[in-house]
Design an enzyme around this catalytic site. Structure first.
Site: not given
Length: 462
Positions: A291, A324, A348, A391, A418
């Site tokens: 992030q 993710y 992932e 995410d 996002c």
């Protein structure tokens, strides 16, 4: 709309259309993507660096005769909004930049308005996406309708200095720069006010970067050693890369990276940084995801765990998955919550990030780290999940992944996003599959830009 021919050099009509011409517009509502909508005689013009309700003079930047819509930048404000302020960064100030004959850099397109108005407009965008793409007829009861401020105790309410990561281009002359919006033009920069003091202290703009195409910088909020990544131009020799690395000041790691493969080559120090969040340390290699806002990890983890704990979806012994998962931020906190009697599946797709997750989580026996596509892994490892944490990248999960998530029949899903458009689209898929929006919070993790972050709680409809 009134228009006049610019004094800029003429361009072929079939290539540029009306680009370079000026027009006077009444600015309409904000739209997703960092611009406002203006209209004239059926023509839609997306205007950047404006505020709804203003009257402005713009320079057309994309204006082909056969285009469905045009784009423009503000070059003069004729009737200003009371929320307009002086831009904090000259290269990103559209009026000042065009006054010097070039477009503004991207990355601070909301810097001309108060932070309160920025958040209000972001809330408007999220509300519009929920209506248009998720199918809500009115604002859902699960959302309070506001975008929450983050990090004000560190920035004094300025919205500056929050980036722990920054990306730069390099001018043909070898100077640090940034691209103008939707342009190949690179504008030299000598500061980045949204970046942390540790990034600006490197003064990379003082270096001769000839032979480099792109520079990525990570300076962890925990004050551990920064990492500078250099993406070399084709043909750049290793000797040149090491010469540039030697010029980077301070106790800083420097590495070369391949922008296509993500492969990282050590030049000086480490090829990774150590991030910290929620009582854990995380190794993040090269361009691996973390992030950007210094307070984002704690903010997002707090929102996710609050939603899941409130519904009793997260507790000792629970079976959960982090999808993710990147380097394992959510995975580590989920492992703490479920304890050794529970289990966490961490998925992932990127091999490098998955390797980091294995290193970061090696001491948590309740965690299984799997590298692969989310929908494939869920099919191969079916479980009775209490909760999933989702995410995805900016493009969202997509219809196929949402279908697989629904098929796995978890009790709840915490969705971190996002991008309000891809989130609302995916939320529409969930709702059409019989799921409800049980909770939603929005955070201003990208002050002075049009971006925002959302955390949603989804559950099967009763």
């Amino acid at each position: 709309m009134t228009a006049k021919t610019s004094t800029a050099a003429p361009q072929a009509p079939d290539a540029a259309g009306h680009a370079g011409e000026e027009a006077v517009l009444d600015v309409g509502p904000v739209a997703h993507g960092g611009h406002c909508v203006a209209r004239h005689e059926g023509r839609v013009i997306f205007v950047r660096h404006a505020i709804p309700g203003e009257k402005v003079r713009v320079r057309l930047t994309d204006a082909a005769d056969d285009a469905k819509f045009w784009r423009a930048d503000v070059i003069e404000v004729l009737e200003a909004s009371p929320d307009r302020v002086e831009h904090f960064w000259h290269p990103a100030d559209s009026r000042r930049a065009w006054g010097h004959g070039h477009p503004p850099v991207g990355g601070a397109e909301f810097g001309h308005m108060t932070l309160a108005r920025q958040r209000s407009l972001k809330a408007d965008v999220l509300a519009e996406q929920l209506t248009r793409l998720a199918g809500f007829e009115q604002l859902p009861a699960a959302w309070a309708g506001s975008v929450e401020a983050v990090g004000e105790k560190y920035d004094g309410g300025t919205g500056l200095g929050w980036r722990t990561r920054a990306s730069f281009s390099v001018t043909p002359g070898g100077r640090l720069g940034m691209h103008a919006h939707r342009s190949n033009q690179i504008i030299p920069v000598r500061e980045m006010p949204l970046a942390s003091g540790a990034i600006n202290a490197l003064r990379l703009w003082d270096l001769d970067l000839q032979g480099i195409e792109r520079v990525e910088v990570a300076a962890p909020a925990n004050a551990s050693r920064p990492l500078v990544l250099l993406a070399p131009a084709p043909g750049t020799k290793d000797k040149r890369l090491r010469a540039i690395a030697a010029e980077v000041p301070g106790d800083v790691s420097v590495a070369a990276f391949d922008a296509l493969t993500g492969d990282v080559t050590q030049l000086r120090g480490r090829t990774w940084v150590q991030e910290s969040a929620e009582g854990h340390d995380f190794r993040v290699t090269g361009e691996g995801f973390w992030q950007i806002h210094r307070d984002a990890p704690g903010t997002l983890v707090g929102a996710v765990t609050e939603f899941l704990r409130h519904g009793d979806f997260l507790h000792p012994g629970a079976v959960v998955a982090d999808l993710y998962a990147g380097a394992g931020l959510f995975t580590a906190v989920l492992a703490d919550a479920v304890g050794e009697t529970g289990s966490v599946l961490s998925v992932e797709g990127a091999p490098g990030a998955s390797r980091d997750a294995r290193k970061n989580l090696h001491s948590a026996p309740q965690v299984e780290v799997v590298q692969g596509r989310v929908e494939r892994v869920l099919r191969q490892k079916p479980r009775n999940f209490d909760a999933l944490v989702l995410d995805p990248p900016r493009a969202g999960a997509g219809k196929a992944v949402v279908g697989q998530l629904v098929a796995s029949q978890p009790r709840a899903i915490a969705y971190v996003s996002c991008d309000p458009a891809s989130f609302a689209r995916d939320l529409g898929y969930f709702r059409r599959s019989g799921w409800d929006l049980a909770g939603l919070r929005a955070f201003d993790l990208y002050p002075h830009t049009h971006h925002l972050e959302t955390v949603a709680l989804l559950a099967p409809a009763p």
